[in-house]
Design an enzyme around this catalytic site. Sequence first.
Site, PDB file in Angstrom:
ATOM      1  N   HIS A 178      22.894 -15.639  -1.411  1.00  0.00           N
ATOM      2  CA  HIS A 178      22.765 -16.275  -0.390  1.00  0.00           C
ATOM      3  C   HIS A 178      22.834 -17.899  -0.640  1.00  0.00           C
ATOM      4  O   HIS A 178      23.405 -18.272  -1.772  1.00  0.00           O
ATOM      5  CB  HIS A 178      20.999 -16.132  -0.260  1.00  0.00           C
ATOM      6  CG  HIS A 178      19.820 -16.714  -1.316  1.00  0.00           C
ATOM      7  ND1 HIS A 178      20.075 -17.876  -2.047  1.00  0.00           N
ATOM      8  CD2 HIS A 178      19.550 -16.065  -2.430  1.00  0.00           C
ATOM      9  CE1 HIS A 178      19.302 -18.011  -2.989  1.00  0.00           C
ATOM     10  NE2 HIS A 178      19.130 -16.713  -3.512  1.00  0.00           N
ATOM     11  N   ASP A 301      13.961   0.705 -14.396  1.00  0.00           N
ATOM     12  CA  ASP A 301      14.015   0.425 -15.829  1.00  0.00           C
ATOM     13  C   ASP A 301      12.938  -0.130 -16.555  1.00  0.00           C
ATOM     14  O   ASP A 301      12.105  -1.327 -16.348  1.00  0.00           O
ATOM     15  CB  ASP A 301      15.262  -0.525 -16.024  1.00  0.00           C
ATOM     16  CG  ASP A 301      16.045  -0.355 -17.360  1.00  0.00           C
ATOM     17  OD1 ASP A 301      14.911  -0.678 -18.364  1.00  0.00           O
ATOM     18  OD2 ASP A 301      16.972   0.040 -17.509  1.00  0.00           O
ATOM     19  N   SER A 316      18.706 -13.945  -8.440  1.00  0.00           N
ATOM     20  CA  SER A 316      19.559 -13.874  -7.320  1.00  0.00           C
ATOM     21  C   SER A 316      20.949 -13.938  -7.675  1.00  0.00           C
ATOM     22  O   SER A 316      21.468 -14.903  -8.466  1.00  0.00           O
ATOM     23  CB  SER A 316      19.185 -15.060  -6.315  1.00  0.00           C
ATOM     24  OG  SER A 316      17.998 -14.861  -5.579  1.00  0.00           O
TER      25      SER A 316
END
Length: 359
Positions: A178, A301, A316
């Site tokens: 992003h 996980d 991110s």
Amino acid sequence: MQDTKTCPGAGGAARLFRALLLLAAAVMVVLSLAPAAQAAEEQDASTRYVVPLGKAVGIKLFAQGVLVVGLSDLTTDQGLASPARACGLQAGDVITHINGTQVSSIEAVQAMLQELQGQAMTLTITRNDVSQEITAHAAQSSDDGQYKLGAWIRDSMAGIGTLTFADPETGLFGTLGHGINDVDTAVLMKLQSGAITPASVAGVVKGMNGRPGELRGAFSSSQTLGTLYANTQSGVFGYLQDPEAVTGTPVPVAQEAEVHTGQATILSNVSGTQVEEYTVEILKVYDDSRDTRDLMLRVTDPRLLEQTGGIVQGMSGSPILQDGKLVGAVTHVLVDHADRGYGILAQNMLDQAQQAQTT
């Protein structure tokens, strides 16, 4: 007797005809396979290969101009004044020039204001991607004698993100998935220059439902791993200084139609400089999302859930792998569900990286 003499000839002709039919059939099979083989070759030729990384890096971005993040009043000898409001400046505007001279730092703006000493000046600004000019007069502050506009401005940003991929041949890399937006105005920062640097994760603020977590670390400002050329809604892109330093096996970038719900993994760096692979589940793939939320995933996980609570800020850009291919990158966490988040398709990141090179 005449009929019996013609039988062997007829049998030979029949055998020859059958042979011709078989030969024709063989040719037809080859011809029918040729388009499929050609299509497969074309598909292989169009498949893009990159090395998925998942490594934490420091990201430094210097803006194209200075961003107005707020307005304020000044105390002058004549009373309170707000030159920025008076001339029509708004939060989110980017000042690119003063009297035709480009400005790209807070220091440059301050120097020009002192030089002009309150004279009329022309500000070239960008608002909603449209350039326009406005006339302004700085006012002299009675607090320190400096000429000011009464605008809070920002010229750079820095933080930690995750490298998604790199092309070992060209050195092209992508990170975040992003864009980098100003924290106060949510405006996408226009890139003048920038770089990525080595980083190390020193700690984690564990995410909880209703409270996003974050990675905490430090990065070196003296060593540059690569330079940036684009800050876009689909990621931040640049070129590594040393493409040969990329280690790892290149994998194909999945097409949108190849991405499906079910088991997948992510590569992420949540401690020190160690990159590890963690299991996730892709819950949904969105059709034509038109932003960075192309898919939803959930961390499964136990190790990552124990360390971070799921997806936290700083992750991110963590690459998402499925069926031996790079399918996307983590972009957002769901505030109310710390173990869940959104991701962008890797195909869209690569497309944006190439598009940004031509604009």
